[in-house]
Each structure stands twice: as C-alpha cells, then as structure tokens.
Design a protein around this motif. Structure first.
Motif, PDB file in Angstrom:
ATOM      1  N   HIS A   1     -23.072 -34.388  37.866  1.00 34.45           N
ATOM      2  CA  HIS A   1     -22.258 -35.395  38.957  1.00 34.45           C
ATOM      3  C   HIS A   1     -20.797 -35.177  38.831  1.00 34.45           C
ATOM      4  O   HIS A   1     -20.198 -35.138  39.888  1.00 34.45           O
ATOM      5  CB  HIS A   1     -22.788 -36.612  38.714  1.00 34.45           C
ATOM      6  CG  HIS A   1     -22.169 -37.623  39.504  1.00 34.45           C
ATOM      7  ND1 HIS A   1     -22.199 -37.652  40.943  1.00 34.45           N
ATOM      8  CD2 HIS A   1     -21.140 -38.369  39.328  1.00 34.45           C
ATOM      9  CE1 HIS A   1     -21.535 -38.628  41.407  1.00 34.45           C
ATOM     10  NE2 HIS A   1     -20.909 -39.128  40.612  1.00 34.45           N
TER      11      HIS A   1
ATOM     12  N   ARG B   1     -17.279 -30.735  50.289  1.00 39.23           N
ATOM     13  CA  ARG B   1     -18.740 -31.065  50.348  1.00 39.23           C
ATOM     14  C   ARG B   1     -19.266 -31.021  49.214  1.00 39.23           C
ATOM     15  O   ARG B   1     -18.911 -30.033  48.156  1.00 39.23           O
ATOM     16  CB  ARG B   1     -19.313 -30.161  51.375  1.00 39.23           C
ATOM     17  CG  ARG B   1     -19.424 -28.475  51.025  1.00 39.23           C
ATOM     18  CD  ARG B   1     -19.926 -27.540  51.980  1.00 39.23           C
ATOM     19  NE  ARG B   1     -19.970 -26.469  51.553  1.00 39.23           N
ATOM     20  CZ  ARG B   1     -20.778 -25.615  52.263  1.00 39.23           C
ATOM     21  NH1 ARG B   1     -21.749 -25.778  53.077  1.00 39.23           N
ATOM     22  NH2 ARG B   1     -20.744 -24.188  51.986  1.00 39.23           N
ATOM     23  N   THR B   2     -20.555 -31.561  48.953  1.00 44.79           N
ATOM     24  CA  THR B   2     -21.251 -31.428  47.501  1.00 44.79           C
ATOM     25  C   THR B   2     -22.765 -31.932  47.829  1.00 44.79           C
ATOM     26  O   THR B   2     -23.054 -32.641  48.857  1.00 44.79           O
ATOM     27  CB  THR B   2     -20.527 -32.132  46.572  1.00 44.79           C
ATOM     28  OG1 THR B   2     -21.266 -32.073  45.307  1.00 44.79           O
ATOM     29  CG2 THR B   2     -20.434 -33.690  46.680  1.00 44.79           C
ATOM     30  N   LYS B   3     -23.672 -32.069  46.657  1.00 47.53           N
ATOM     31  CA  LYS B   3     -24.936 -32.595  46.894  1.00 47.53           C
ATOM     32  C   LYS B   3     -24.749 -34.039  46.565  1.00 47.53           C
ATOM     33  O   LYS B   3     -23.919 -34.471  45.858  1.00 47.53           O
ATOM     34  CB  LYS B   3     -25.594 -31.685  45.703  1.00 47.53           C
ATOM     35  CG  LYS B   3     -25.707 -30.182  45.815  1.00 47.53           C
ATOM     36  CD  LYS B   3     -26.384 -29.698  44.885  1.00 47.53           C
ATOM     37  CE  LYS B   3     -26.573 -28.170  45.148  1.00 47.53           C
ATOM     38  NZ  LYS B   3     -27.177 -27.337  43.931  1.00 47.53           N
ATOM     39  N   PRO B   4     -26.108 -34.627  46.971  1.00 39.09           N
ATOM     40  CA  PRO B   4     -26.119 -36.108  46.856  1.00 39.09           C
ATOM     41  C   PRO B   4     -26.389 -36.683  45.505  1.00 39.09           C
ATOM     42  O   PRO B   4     -27.019 -35.755  44.714  1.00 39.09           O
ATOM     43  CB  PRO B   4     -27.138 -36.595  47.783  1.00 39.09           C
ATOM     44  CG  PRO B   4     -28.057 -35.207  47.892  1.00 39.09           C
ATOM     45  CD  PRO B   4     -27.032 -34.012  48.021  1.00 39.09           C
ATOM     46  N   ALA B   5     -25.842 -37.694  45.050  1.00 42.21           N
ATOM     47  CA  ALA B   5     -25.786 -37.912  43.690  1.00 42.21           C
ATOM     48  C   ALA B   5     -27.033 -38.696  43.368  1.00 42.21           C
ATOM     49  O   ALA B   5     -27.756 -38.307  42.241  1.00 42.21           O
ATOM     50  CB  ALA B   5     -24.626 -39.176  43.413  1.00 42.21           C
TER      51      ALA B   5
ATOM     52  N   ASN C   1     -19.853 -32.119  40.479  1.00 39.27           N
ATOM     53  CA  ASN C   1     -19.810 -31.806  41.938  1.00 39.27           C
ATOM     54  C   ASN C   1     -18.877 -32.749  42.633  1.00 39.27           C
ATOM     55  O   ASN C   1     -18.395 -32.251  43.619  1.00 39.27           O
ATOM     56  CB  ASN C   1     -21.265 -32.518  42.325  1.00 39.27           C
ATOM     57  CG  ASN C   1     -22.360 -31.471  42.231  1.00 39.27           C
ATOM     58  OD1 ASN C   1     -22.410 -30.660  41.859  1.00 39.27           O
ATOM     59  ND2 ASN C   1     -23.663 -32.259  42.281  1.00 39.27           N
ATOM     60  N   GLN C   2     -18.318 -33.899  42.003  1.00 37.26           N
ATOM     61  CA  GLN C   2     -17.124 -34.381  42.616  1.00 37.26           C
ATOM     62  C   GLN C   2     -15.924 -33.572  42.581  1.00 37.26           C
ATOM     63  O   GLN C   2     -15.237 -33.541  43.313  1.00 37.26           O
ATOM     64  CB  GLN C   2     -16.825 -35.525  41.601  1.00 37.26           C
ATOM     65  CG  GLN C   2     -17.819 -36.844  41.904  1.00 37.26           C
ATOM     66  CD  GLN C   2     -17.300 -37.822  41.178  1.00 37.26           C
ATOM     67  OE1 GLN C   2     -16.958 -38.078  40.018  1.00 37.26           O
ATOM     68  NE2 GLN C   2     -17.141 -39.202  41.964  1.00 37.26           N
TER      69      GLN C   2
END
Length: 902
Positions: A407, A419-423, A410-411
């Motif tokens: 996480h 852009r990134t994946k949902p947490a 990703n931040q």
C-alpha cells in the motif's frame, strides 16, 4: 595498495607538504599509476586550461583558491556544467590551510584543515579501488513510533497483567490491529485521523468504555457493508477491511485515563512516514523477554537489512539498470527479470527482510518505468515473496506487513504516475507459512522453478535466523539439530543457525539462486569452521560476499545487541567477490570460511603443535566454592594472625588477574604438609566448606575430589618459570598481553601456562603475527578474542629458527619487559590500550614484530591481510609436509626386514 600504506603515505605527505605538487602527491598516495600522474602533471590528461585547476576525467576536479570563500566556491563548482562536463568523482578545493571536497557518487563532504588529511584517509578510498559502503540511515519516525508503542504496551499491561502465552498473544493481536488503524488513517485507507478522532470523541476520558468501543469497531471492520445492521454513523463510516486481520475474536484489554491518552498520542504521529518493519520492533517491545529469547528473535533495522540485500542482488540489478539506460529492449528485459525474482526468508519473523526487499524492488521498477516513459502498473507480485515463521502471531503480522508495504509503495507510485490499485478490501497475499523451517521442505514452500518446472527462477534466500549455541537450545531445537545434521557425528558443537546454512546450501545447489544470512561470528571461528564449511563449500558453492564481525544494533526497545557477520553463498561463478570490513568494500580473489581473502583451508583441532613450539598446558581448577581463594587483603590478615601459613600461599593467575592486575592468592597445601596445619581453625573450617561444596555437585569427578579437600579439584601446578596466555582478551588490542613469571604462580583455568619455556617463546606469542592468527582463527566471546590451545596455539604456523635467531628474539623480549617495568604502576590492560600505549613499549613491540617477521621472510609485512595470506599458505605447506613425513614413516614400518647373510 592497502589502508595501512595509504595512511603512511598521507602522513609523509603532510610532513613535507609541497603546494606545487600536492594534488599529484595525494593521488600517488592512493596508488594511482605514476605514469598517469606524470601525464596529468605535464598537461596530457588535464582537460582544464585554467591555471590552478585540474580536470581529470571521471577522477577529479581540483582548484587552488586564495581569495574567494572556499565554501561558496565549492557550491558553485558542484552546480557548474563546465565542472561536471567530465564527470569527476571528486571536487576538491583548497587554499592550503583548509581543504574542502565532495564525493559526487555518495554525496559525502569533507571540510578539514589540510594537515589533518591523514585522519580522513577513507574519504578518497575510491581512488584506491575501495568503495565506501553506503547504507540507509535509521528513520527517526520509526524510532519514535517504536517507543510510543512500547509506552502504550507498558500502560496497558499495568491493568492487564499477562500470565499465559495466550494472554500475551491477545495483546499482541490487539496492538497489531491498532497499528493497522494508525497506518490506515494517515495513508488514505481511512479518512484522515478517522480512528484517533473517533476514540477522542466517542469514549470516556477515564478510558472506562474504551474496550467496549474497540470490540464493536473491530467487529464492524470485519463485516461487509451489506451485512451491517443498526450502526451509528461513526461506526458505519469505517470501511470493510477483510484480509483476516479482524476475523478472530480477541477482546480488547481494559483501559485507564493514561492508556487511553497513550493511544491518542500514538495516533498523533504521522504513520505515513513509518516503515512497515516497525512491526518487528513492536513485537520485540511487547513479547516477554523469556519468549523472545527462546525464539532467538533479533529484530533487524533497515540499514542492517540493506547490508544483506545490496550485495546479494540489489547492486547487481542497479548495475544492469545503469548499463541499460537508453536501450528499451534491455530495460524491458530487466523488468521481466525483476518480475520473476522470488525472495524467500525461512525465518521471517514479522517480515522485515521481505518488506524491505519488496520496497527496494518497487523503487527500481519505478525508475525503469520513468526511463521507459511507461504508464504500466506494477507487476511485482507479493506472491513472489515467501517466508517460514514458527511463531503464529509473527507469521500473521508478516502477511499484514507485506500488504502495508504494498500500500505504501502504491501511494508512492500514485505520486509519480497519477494512478494506482485500490487499497481495500485486503486480500490474502504473500506466501508466509506457519511452521518449523528446520523440518519443512524449502523447495515445497518456495519452488525454484516456474511453468511446470521447465524454467529456473532466481530465488534470493535471506534473513536473520536464530543463532543459539547448543547449551542454550531448547529440547525441540536440539531435536531439530539432530534431524538436519543426521549424517554429522559432532553437530552438537554447532550453533542452531547452522541448520539454515546447511539447508540453504542444499536448496541453492545447481541453481541460479543464492542465499545470505546474518549470523553470529562463531560459525566462522574455532572448531565450527572445520565441522560445517567443508560440507557447504564442497557442494560446488562459494562465498560470494561477506561482512566481517560488527555490532548489530537496531531501533527496537531494549534491543538485543549481538556481534554478527553476514555471509552470502552462491554457486561457483566467474564473478567478483567482495569482503566488507569496517564499512570498506574490498575485492577478493577468494573468501575462505574464516572470512579472509585467502585460500580455503580448514584449521583442524590438534593435540600437538604444528610448529616446533613447546607444549602448552592447562590451568588448575579449584572446584572449591571459593574457600581456597583469597584477596590480597584477606591473605595478609591471615598471615598476620597465623604467620606459619605464609609459605602455603601462592599467587593465582587467570585472565582477569593477568590483564587487570588483580591480586589473588590461594592456599596450596601438599599432602605432606597437611598434618602440620590441618588442626588450625581456619584450615579446618575452610576444608570442611570445600568438602561440603564438592559433595553437593552433580559431577562425579567433583564429588570424588571431596575426599581430599585441601587439594585443588584439578591441580596442574608445576614449579618454575612460565609464560601465561589469557583465555579472553579485548579485540581492540594490537598485541596479546602475555605474562612472564618466575615461581609460586598457580595458573587458573581461565588462562594457559607454558612451563619453563625458552624465553624467545614470549616474543612469538606477543607478536602481531600471532594475534592476527588468533583474531582470524580463534573463537570469540561476543567480540572479545577467545584463545584456544588446540585451534590457535597448536595450529600456529611458525618456522624452525636458528639459535642465533632465538638469541635475537630474546633481546626484544628483554626490551619489552624493560619498557613494561618503566610503567610498573599500570596494568597490562592500561599498557596495551591501543590509544594509550606508551611510545617506548609500542616501539619495542614494533621492533619485536620486525624480528619475528624476519623469521618468516626478509621483507616486512605491510598489513594484517598480507600476514594472514602468508600464514594460511604456510599452514597448508606445513600440513602437507607433515602428511608426507607420516606417509614415509608408515611406509618404512611396513617394509619387510631383510635378513643379512653371513
């Protein structure tokens, strides 16, 4: 060119500093080729056409300045494109009073009086081909958070005492849930400060309803939104977390005003700046010391983890990245390589090594994306990170820690690429197995192949397994040792970590995988080397890199400080080997199991000396409960009261008495003397106490010795001159502090005596050659040198010397003893303190060293590395000669006798 030579060169340079040739002399001091320096001096290699400036491509930009402010000048130069055009490693400016320098690779700076340059010899070591090892610094936020969590635990435990492992486990689970909430509200998973504000607003100040609130909150976070019923707004606003973190029912502890406040204070930290490996620190802060010790846990800080990760795989990946810049195909090939790599920690604890490995690979991946101009998502999968952990809670935390690391990265990715994946919700990630790594099949846990076994995968095995010598292992750990070393007859002399080393060697054999473990230095010293390493390195493996002994420190509360080495093992490759010593990286032809740049040899225990040195003895053991031993004051008081006892006292000499000058005495009563004094009250009472002490022993030999309580339990006293060698001595000393005595000295079992030796023996044992052998070959207690008769003294290679050479050495013995007498008020500890050693004694030892080294060869040795290399070669030669003589002797014995014909 070695460090000792460089220091010596710099000292000569400043003694006769020549402003005209200074920079050329400086470069020569670091071993730069004379021909190149001559060309530079004549202008052939100097790319600057400005007087007072030198620009040597890739090496140096140098400027002399007498008028401008040097600090302003060097800042201007470091930003000047003309200066940087030829990519100098160092920018150096001076007015010949002050010297300023910048290392453009490490961004280190130097600001010193020019005459002190020898004190800072390490700054320009890259000119000598020795890189300064660079490691990440501790994150101050991590340290602060660890202390906050430890304080919180202390407050909670006051009102929630733990008596069972289950109760400890419950508090640990509770704290891990708190940690997740702290991370979540500062990293965008929850609303900003959502958790801390809820506690502050929705619970009583005295903490009386905290446990009820938290139990309900944790239940909500384990319930999907569609299944929640009749919730207040503040509870409904918390998201569904999943991932198993809140799955099991663990009631929250009760709280007070102080513990509630401690939670709020912890929440006020910025947890977004904190590494997920703080979980390891938290575990060590909260698990009971007994529990921690039995698991062999030693939380590892980020800088220490990088000492493993960088030489194991990261440096090579970055070298490949630098070489691939500008070439899209090579960059994409590197990405494919990174995406396939597996990281495996078979003693992962809370996942510290896995977390940091994951983060550094993500950082490199982002650098490659930037170089490619790509907008792809990360393809580094947590599924490629494997671990084994014995403790059930730690293995759960490792899984959660990996997710938090993902996480966080990703931040970072979002900030860089938008852009990134949902947490949320959490998914089950990471292949962390709960089990005993010594019993599990590592290949089953982390396969080294993919695509149905058709493609080998790079697996980097790493970690900090439990160390534990045999005497402190649990019954279960001893069983583990018996299983792993079932084909070894003497495995009980090995540390517990040897299980991981042996299984690691078997795992990586005939593959493209490697392993590197942090371990106590004892597996590279003493008898463990010959027991363990022939099997490891005999499997077509080699030591690819190693860090020699250093103190392991970390940011955990009450951290477990130990002395360790790091050893990297790989299949034999035609690749460079690196040895890290005191932060300096050395290129090696070979790294042997003693972590020395020398041929691989195994020093075997011996009962006799390899060289023509006299037999070494063993000290006496009183086994008396202290009733036959006396201080100087006690002895004098007894003699004052009973003068006839004076002749029965002898001076006692062990390591502490020898080195620290402690005066101790013992009663030494021969059988023939007993009838004259046995009825004296003091003697009678003392002997009764000794007898009682021995009869209580569990050791039969000690019980048997109770029959003769006036004797030492193990008496080995011999009348006459003797040399005394301490069993334990500080590793900081440049010389082993040897004692020389004439008579009436009882050597105790904490020292070794050599009785009635020729006087030259003192010089051999006091020499730099001998202590160099001791430091490399002998075992250690923590970092202190531990002397051994069988592995150090009996194996020490010393050539046969002539009588004239012995006489020469004796002269130096007298000189050393005379210099000691000049400072008779000082102890050997004080005399041999390397920073306070009297100049006369230092010079006497230097002269003695030169004389000893002439026994080996005419040219003096220039470094300890050179001494060791020579000693290892001589050891091999002497062993071969010994074998040859033995074979010849056996052959002669077996030849039939020929009867002479008359």
């Amino acid at each position: 060119m070695n460090i000792a030579q460089i220091e010596n060169n710099l000292q000569k340079l400043v003694k006769s500093l020549n402003k005209t040739t200074f920079i050329y002399d400086l470069l020569l001091a670091y071993g730069q080729p004379k021909a190149s320096i001559t060309r530079l001096q004549r202008g052939g290699l100097n790319l600057s056409k400005v007087d007072g400036e030198i620009a040597w491509k890739k090496k140096l930009f140098f400027k002399v300045e007498q008028k401008e402010d040097l600090h302003e000048l060097i800042e201007n130069l470091r930003a000047d494109n003309k200066t940087l055009k030829h990519d100098p490693r160092f920018i150096v400016v001076t007015d010949f009073e002050t010297l300023l320098a910048i290392d453009r690779k490490t961004v280190d700076t130097l600001d010193i009086p020019i005459l002190e340059i020898a004190k800072h010899f390490d700054f320009f070591l890259p000119w000598a081909g020795m890189e300064k090892a660079q490691h990440q610094d501790e994150n101050p936020a991590d340290v602060k958070a660890a202390e906050r969590m430890a304080k919180l635990y202390d407050e909670i435990k006051k009102d929630n005492p733990t008596k069972t492992l289950e109760e400890v486990h419950n508090i640990n689970v509770f704290l891990s849930r708190l940690l997740f909430c702290f991370f979540a509200e500062d990293t965008g998973i929850f609303e900003k400060n959502q958790f801390t504000n809820a506690i502050d607003s929705c619970t009583q100040i005295d903490g009386s309803d905290m446990h009820t609130f938290l139990d309900k909150l944790f239940e909500v976070m384990n319930t999907e939104p569609g299944k929640r019923k009749n919730l207040t707004t503040y509870l409904e606003s918390f998201p569904y977390v999943n991932g198993g973190l809140y799955k099991n029912k663990h009631l929250a502890p009760v709280f007070t005003r102080r513990s509630r406040k401690a939670i709020i204070e912890s929440g006020e930290l910025d947890w977004s700046a904190i590494n997920p490996d703080i979980f390891g620190s938290m575990i060590q802060a909260v698990i009971t010391p007994e529990h921690r010790g039995s698991l062999g846990m030693h939380y590892t800080s980020v800088p220490n983890i990088m000492k493993v990760i960088e030489p194991l795989f990261l440096n090579e990946l970055y070298d490949e990245f630098e070489a691939a810049k500008g070439n899209h195909k090579k960059l994409k090939d590197l990405l494919l390589r990174i995406w396939k790599i597996k990281i495996f920690d078979p003693a992962c604890g809370s996942g510290n090594f896995l977390i940091i490995a994951y983060k550094v690979l993500r950082i490199l991946e982002m650098k490659i994306f930037k170089e490619l101009g790509s907008l792809a998502f990360s393809n580094i999968s947590l599924g490629n990170f494997y671990g084994i952990e014995l403790d059930d809670f730690a293995h759960e935390v490792a899984t959660l820690s990996l997710w938090l690391a993902e996480h966080q990265m990703n931040q970072v990715f979002f900030k860089e690429f938008g852009r990134t994946k949902p947490a949320l919700p959490l998914t089950e990630t990471g292949n962390i197995v709960h089990g005993n790594a010594t019993r599990l099949d590592w290949e089953t846990v982390c396969p080294k192949t993919r695509n149905g076994g058709t493609e080998l995968v790079e697996v980097y095995v790493l970690g900090n397994p439990p160390y534990l010598g045999y005497s402190v292992q649990t019954d279960m750990q001893k069983q583990d040792m018996a299983i792993v070393f079932k084909s070894f007859s003497e495995y009980k002399s090995l540390d517990y970590i040897a299980c991981w080393i042996l299984k690691g060697a078997s795992y990586i054999a005939n593959s493209i995988s490697q392993f590197a473990f942090v371990t106590t230095n004892s597996v590279c010293q003493g008898e463990q080397v010959a027991l363990l390493w022939p099997t490891i390195l005999g499997n077509k493996l080699e030591i690819g890199f190693a860090h020699t002994s250093f103190k392991w420190s970390n940011n955990a509360k009450l951290n477990a400080g130990v002395t360790v080495v790091i050893i990297g093992i790989r299949n034999k490759f035609n690749k460079i080997k690196y040895l890290f010593t005191d932060g300096i990286k050395h290129v090696c032809q070979n790294i042997n199991p003693y972590l020395t740049n020398a041929n691989t040899v195994y020093i075997q225990n011996r009962n006799t000396t390899l060289s023509s040195l006299p037999k070494i003895g063993y000290g006496s053991s009183a086994l008396d409960g202290g009733f036959l031993l006396f201080s100087d004051v006690e002895k004098n008081e007894i003699i004052k009261e009973t003068p006839k006892l004076e002749k029965y006292f002898k001076k006692v000499m062990g390591s502490q008495e020898l080195i620290k000058g402690i005066e101790r005495y013992c009663l030494w009563i021969e059988d023939s003397d007993l009838k004259d004094i046995k009825d004296l009250p003091l003697i009678k009472s003392r002997l009764n106490y000794v007898k009682e002490f021995r009869l209580k022993s569990k050791r039969q030999a000690t019980i048997d010795a109770a029959i003769l309580p006036h004797r030492f339990g193990e008496p080995r006293y011999i009348e006459g001159n003797l040399v005394v060698i301490p069993k334990v001595s500080s590793e900081n000393r440049n010389y082993l502090p040897i004692g020389f005595f004439t008579k009436n000295v009882v050597v105790m079992d904490k020292a070794f005596p050599i009785y009635n030796p020729e006087q030259y023996i003192f010089s051999v044992l006091s020499s730099k050659m001998h202590i160099t052998w001791l430091k490399a070959i002998g075992g250690k207690l923590e970092t202190r040198m531990s002397y051994s008769s069988s592995i150090v003294y009996n194996t020490f290679p010393f050539p046969n010397i002539s009588e004239s050479q012995k006489k020469e050495l004796e002269k130096h013995v007298y000189k050393v003893l005379e210099e000691r007498e000049q400072h008779s008020e000082k102890t050997l500890a004080q005399l041999y303190d390397p920073d306070k050693m009297p100049d006369g004694l230092r010079e006497a030892h230097h002269r003695l060293d030169l004389a000893i080294e002439r026994c080996y060869r005419s040219k003096p040795f220039e470094s300890d590395e050179e001494r060791l290399e020579y000693l290892f070669k001589l050891y091999e030669q002497m062993i071969e000669e010994e074998k040859s003589k033995g074979s010849l002797f056996e052959k002669k014995k077996s030849e039939p006798r020929i009867k002479r014909i008359k």
